[in-house]
Each structure stands twice: as structure tokens, then as C-alpha cells.
Design an enzyme around this catalytic site. Structure first.
Site, PDB file in Angstrom:
ATOM      1  N   CYS A  60       0.885  -1.171   0.000  1.00 16.07           N
ATOM      2  CA  CYS A  60       0.000   0.000   0.000  1.00 16.07           C
ATOM      3  C   CYS A  60       0.920   1.217   0.000  1.00 16.07           C
ATOM      4  CB  CYS A  60      -0.984  -0.034   1.163  1.00 16.07           C
ATOM      5  SG  CYS A  60      -0.243   0.041   2.796  1.00 16.07           S
TER       6      CYS A  60
HETATM    7  C1  RB5 Z   1      -4.020   5.184   0.575  1.00 18.32           C
HETATM    8  O1  RB5 Z   1      -4.027   6.480   0.128  1.00 18.32           O
HETATM    9  C2  RB5 Z   1      -3.069   4.952   1.726  1.00 18.32           C
HETATM   10  O2  RB5 Z   1      -3.611   5.430   2.903  1.00 18.32           O
HETATM   11  C3  RB5 Z   1      -2.749   3.478   1.823  1.00 18.32           C
HETATM   12  O3  RB5 Z   1      -2.200   3.044   0.632  1.00 18.32           O
HETATM   13  C4  RB5 Z   1      -1.745   3.050   2.868  1.00 18.32           C
HETATM   14  O4  RB5 Z   1      -0.643   3.888   2.909  1.00 18.32           O
HETATM   15  C5  RB5 Z   1      -2.244   2.710   4.176  1.00 18.32           C
HETATM   16  O5  RB5 Z   1      -1.475   2.299   5.069  1.00 18.32           O
END
Ligand code: RB5
Length: 153
Positions: A72
Site C-alpha cells: 500500500c
Molecule cells: C491510501 O491512500 C493509503 O492510505 C494506503 O495506501 C496506505 O498507505 C495505508 O497504510
């Protein structure tokens, strides 16, 4: 000599890790692994990482895939979500030592990366180190993991 089976590696990302996931899929293929893509299949800035991470984590827990990679933006949300699934031992990795030692001592089966934090080349090195590492399985390691497993009952 018996030929080693090509290992299936589950991989997923939300929009924060999408670009890195696409690169990692090519990298896995080039390194003789079989990537299994759990999405996102397209870049959608409104998607939610649990929608991809939870199915991926379940697949690694039932050994449908050998190991897994969840990406993420920071790697934090992916790690939190993955560790909610019994049998998953996930960690957010940013350094080479932890990439292999996390497997050797802690039997880490899912690596989390931050697509907005870790560059492509570093991510490749971390992933290769993670995938090539083996759990040592010493009594002390098994004993520690059992204490964690007890929580999952
Ligand atoms: C998404 O914008 C972001 O919050 C996600 O990808 C991640 O970093 C969450 O931990």
C-alpha cells in the site's frame, strides 16, 4: 536431481502501491516465480487496501501460495490487515537484514512494502531476500511462534 517446482507468490496492492506491484510482477516472472495477482487490477484512487490484502492473506494462510507481498502507500495498513488473518506472519520491511531474518527466525510469510516509501530497486532486493530465505526452525523459534499461535485459538 529433481527439478524445483516454480513457486506461486501472491501479490496485491491498492492505489498507493499499484505501480510498484506491476513492476514486481515482471520482476517475479524474470526470477522464475509465478506471481498470482490479487488486485487491484487497475489503478483506482478510491480503492481500499483491505479488499485486496485480506484475500491475499487468506491464500497464504491456507498455503494456496508459497509466500505473499502486500503493497500500500506506506505498507502500514497492509501489515495491520494481513496480521488479522490467523496463520499470517506479516511485517513491513524496509531493510535487507529484516527481509531475510524475519523469515529465518520468525517464519514471516507475507512481506509488506510501502509503494510511496521504497524505491523499485530496493523493493526488488528486499523481495528476493525474503523469498530466498528459509525458516531455521530452532527450538527457540518454534517456542516463540507457538506463543503467538496460542493467541489465534
Ligand atoms: C491510501 O491512500 C493509503 O492510505 C494506503 O495506501 C496506505 O498507505 C495505508 O497504510
Amino acid at each position: 536431481m529433481q527439478k524445483e517446482r516454480i513457486k506461486k507468490i501472491g501479490i496485491c496492492a491498492d492505489h498507493g502501491g499499484f505501480e510498484l506491484k506491476e513492476k514486481m510482477i515482471t520482476f517475479l516472472k524474470n526470477n522464475h516465480f509465478e506471481p498470482i495477482d490479487f488486485g487491484a487490477k487497475t489503478l483506482n484512487n478510491a480503492d481500499d487496501y483491505p479488499d485486496f490484502v485480506i484475500p491475499l492473506a487468506k491464500a497464504v494462510a491456507v498455503k494456496e501460495v508459497y509466500r505473499a507481498i502486500a503493497i500500500c502507500g506506506s505498507g502500514v495498513g497492509a501489515c495491520i490487515a494481513a496480521n488479522k488473518v490467523s496463520g499470517v506472519r506479516a511485517a513491513l520491511i524496509t531493510d535487507h537484514f529484516s527481509a531475510h531474518q524475519g523469515v529465518e527466525d520468525d517464519d514471516m510469510n507475507l512481506i509488506c512494502l510501502g509503494g510511496r516509501v521504497t524505491g523499485y530497486t530496493s523493493a526488488e532486493e528486499l523481495v528476493l531476500s525474503f523469498l530466498n530465505a528459509k525458516f531455521i526452525g530452532a527450538e527457540r523459534h518454534v517456542r516463540r511462534l507457538q506463543k503467538i499461535k496460542d493467541l489465534e485459538q
